[in-house]
Scaffold this motif. Structure first.
Motif, short mmCIF file in Angstrom:
data_model
loop_
_atom_site.label_atom_id
_atom_site.label_comp_id
_atom_site.label_asym_id
_atom_site.label_seq_id
_atom_site.Cartn_x
_atom_site.Cartn_y
_atom_site.Cartn_z
N UNK A 111 0.84 -1.21 0.00
CA UNK A 111 0.00 0.00 0.00
C UNK A 111 0.86 1.25 0.00
N UNK A 112 1.88 1.26 0.85
CA UNK A 112 2.78 2.41 0.90
C UNK A 112 3.54 2.56 -0.40
N UNK A 113 3.97 1.45 -0.99
CA UNK A 113 4.70 1.51 -2.25
C UNK A 113 3.81 2.06 -3.37
N UNK A 114 2.54 1.63 -3.41
CA UNK A 114 1.64 2.14 -4.43
C UNK A 114 1.42 3.64 -4.29
N UNK A 115 1.22 4.11 -3.05
CA UNK A 115 1.04 5.55 -2.84
C UNK A 115 2.31 6.31 -3.19
N UNK A 116 3.47 5.77 -2.81
CA UNK A 116 4.73 6.43 -3.12
C UNK A 116 4.97 6.48 -4.63
N UNK A 117 4.60 5.41 -5.33
CA UNK A 117 4.76 5.39 -6.78
C UNK A 117 3.86 6.43 -7.44
N UNK A 118 2.65 6.61 -6.91
CA UNK A 118 1.76 7.65 -7.43
C UNK A 118 2.38 9.03 -7.25
N UNK A 119 2.95 9.28 -6.05
CA UNK A 119 3.64 10.55 -5.81
C UNK A 119 4.82 10.71 -6.76
N UNK A 120 5.57 9.62 -6.96
CA UNK A 120 6.73 9.67 -7.85
C UNK A 120 6.33 10.02 -9.28
N UNK A 121 5.24 9.44 -9.76
CA UNK A 121 4.80 9.74 -11.12
C UNK A 121 4.35 11.19 -11.25
N UNK A 122 3.69 11.72 -10.22
CA UNK A 122 3.29 13.13 -10.24
C UNK A 122 4.51 14.04 -10.26
N UNK A 123 5.50 13.74 -9.43
CA UNK A 123 6.72 14.54 -9.40
C UNK A 123 7.45 14.46 -10.74
N UNK A 124 7.54 13.25 -11.31
CA UNK A 124 8.22 13.08 -12.60
C UNK A 124 7.49 13.85 -13.69
#
Length: 599
Positions: free
Chosen positions: A109-122
């Motif tokens: 769950x944490x990885x999925x949320x972090x990946x969403x944040x990462x895609x937004x930042x990218x």
């Protein structure tokens, strides 16, 4: 032809299987390799007040089955694994499988949320490049902002977010896992560095795509900018998807520190606690889940890349033209180095161990420019002495990695499998295992970082050796009768030693940050050492009363991260091709290995 194409994939699969088996076997042997009595450790974990009498220790050994020896324990665990049984926790007495699955669910769950944040930042980092590329006005990629975000350690960003957003502004909860609001700060701490890396990769790859002829044809034909942008991303993705898999693996390793900061009951924190208490079955199950998660991420990335390329190109490299390396202004590293040197020099003039109980958690003053800690010790003194020890240990680790690289670089065929195994292991997992083996110490942290830092240097050395041995002047030397030893000492070794040494120096700030991360997790230097990661961990306990004591090591680590970014712009010399991230890269057995700054 197909058999030849399958060989690298088969070799990579065997290397990963060997890595998994070797790590699990090492975990199973930990009680015997560490030299510490697991019965005593388990007794302390179960009940700190109980006396460690011979009868109590014998009862625990009998309960755990330690008399069967290491091979018996490993065999029983492997047999249970086939049946889906991970054993019983030595400390709590509960089944391991539910604990691992619970921690895995939290981590995913944490990885999925972090990946969403990462895609937004990218996406935010690449937006300007995409717009200018679609209009035909792009001259070169940026990547500076992404490089800065990439260099920020997750544990440092998590601590700053906890202090600013959680303690000072009280906007979000700072610990626990009770609802979606507890997910925000950990996801941001993990996602921003990962997004910086993804943004930098894409931002560096897009200029090469937009310079291809088809983009000019599309613009001249009146194709909309939106369709051009989509096509450009589609063109760049196959070369970047493997890097996306590595980002997910990085999220797995970085989550250990972030879960510790925010007290998130994830898989990484479970593995860390099991290693400290020598809870062997729980540690084996957690490490197995972490490694399978990392290998699954790599496999999914390879599958996605094959789907993007299609059946005709699924075995092709399809590498984009490399962007020109950026230039780093000398004033930036000089300024960052000057600030760090000034703080270190000033702090070295003070005693970092003198305790003033009357001045506990005091604010800044002339006597204590950065205040004092919970024991009344001068923060500036501990910061300065911590810099000396942290950088000194990092220098030693880089020197050892350099010597290993020079040795293994001359045997690229024999070292390829070992390099694959080392690259498959997240650094924090290695730190957990080494700490369980040798105990938390500076030596253990140094060994853990060295185990994962030599492969890029060795790959760089191997590429240089192959290039130099194929050069025309060495062919002429052999033709006139020069001996292999003379060629090695007079031509090959001098040509390899210099560039690889420069590369090792460039990795110094990143190595220091890796050591600080292990110290922050309690796997490195121990109190009363003033090591930076340990200082940051200790200051979290009184961050509300003395925030400057916590921010001081955080700012120092941020300056070190900035120095790592600026040094990364000073590229190693020839012998390596350029990678999409802007760092030098070489290929070992067909697998690209980055030689940029250590994360």
């Amino acid at each position: 032809m197909k058999a030849n194409l399958r060989r690298p994939a088969l070799r990579a699969g065997l290397a990963r299987a060997a890595a998994l088996a070797a790590v699990l076997a090492a975990v199973g042997l930990l009680p015997w390799l560490s030299g510490r009595d697991p019965a005593l450790t388990v007794l302390r974990a179960r009940s700190a007040e109980q006396e460690p009498t011979a009868e109590a220790l014998d009862a625990i050994r009998d309960d755990l089955g330690l008399d069967a020896g290491p091979l018996g324990l490993i065999g029983d665990w492997a047999g249970g694994l086939v049946r889906g049984d991970l054993g019983t926790s030595w400390v709590s007495g509960t089944d391991v499988l539910p604990s691992v699955l619970s921690g895995l669910g939290v981590s995913l769950t944490l990885m999925g949320a972090a990946l969403a944040v990462a895609l937004l930042v990218a996406a935010a980092l690449c937006a300007r490049t995409l717009v200018r590329g679609a209009r035909g006005t792009l001259r070169g990629g940026g990547g500076a902002a992404g490089a800065m975000l990439t260099a920020v350690p997750e544990f440092l960003l998590a601590t700053v977010l906890l202090i600013v957003l959680g303690v000072w502004w009280r906007l979000l909860p700072v610990s626990g896992w009770q609802g979606p609001q507890h997910l925000v700060l950990p996801a941001i701490a993990l996602g921003i560095p990962a997004g910086g890396l993804l943004g930098r990769l894409v931002d560096d790859a897009l200029p090469a795509v937009f310079r291809e002829r088809w983009t000019d044809v599309w613009r001249a034909s009146g194709v909309s900018p939106r369709r051009t942008v989509v096509a450009a991303l589609r063109r760049a993705l196959p070369a970047l998807v493997p890097q996306l898999g590595m980002v997910v693996v990085g999220l797995t390793g970085g989550a250990v520190a972030v879960e510790t900061v925010f007290a998130v009951p994830g898989l990484g924190r479970t593995a860390l606690g099991a290693a400290k208490s020598q809870d062997l079955p729980l540690l084996q199950g957690s490490v197995l889940a972490l490694l399978l998660l990392a290998l699954a991420a790599g496999g999914c990335a390879a599958f996605a890349r094959g789907r993007l390329l299609g059946s005709g190109l699924k075995d092709a490299a399809l590498a984009l033209p490399a962007p020109a390396p950026g230039r780093v202004r000398g004033v930036v590293p000089l300024a960052l180095g000057a600030v760090l040197a000034t703080a270190m020099g000033w702090g070295l003039l003070k005693d970092p161990y003198t305790v003033h109980t009357a001045a506990r958690l005091a604010g800044p003053s002339l006597a204590h420019p950065l205040g004092t800690d919970s024991l009344g010790r001068d923060v500036l003194a501990r910061l300065g002495h911590g810099a000396a020890s942290t950088v000194g240990v990092a220098l030693a680790v880089c020197a050892v990695s350099y010597l290993i690289a020079l040795t293994i670089g001359f045997l690229p065929g024999a070292s390829a499998g070992v390099s694959d195994i080392a690259n498959a292991l997240p650094p924090v997992v290695v730190g957990v295992l080494v700490a369980a083996l040798t105990g938390p110490s500076t030596l253990g942290a140094s060994l853990a970082v060295a185990l994962v830092s030599w492969p890029p240097l060795a790959a760089h050395a191997a590429a240089l050796v192959l290039e130099i041995r194929a050069s025309a002047h060495l062919t002429a030397q052999r033709a006139i009768g020069a001996s292999p030893g003379w060629i090695l000492t007079r031509h090959v070794l001098p040509a390899v030693a210099g560039p690889v040494a420069q590369h090792a120096v460039l990795r110094l700030p990143g190595t220091a940050l890796a050591l600080a991360a292990l110290g922050f997790l309690g796997l490195g230097a121990q109190p009363p050492s003033p090591e930076w990661g340990l200082l940051l961990d200790e200051s979290r306990l009184y961050v509300e009363r003395a925030p400057l004591a916590a921010l001081a090591p955080a700012v120092a680590l941020a300056l070190l991260a900035g120095l790592a970014v600026t040094l990364a712009g000073l590229r190693p010399r020839s012998g390596a091709r350029r990678s999409r991230s802007g760092a030098a890269a070489v290929s070992v057995s067909g697998r690209p290995v980055e030689v940029g700054v250590v994360r």
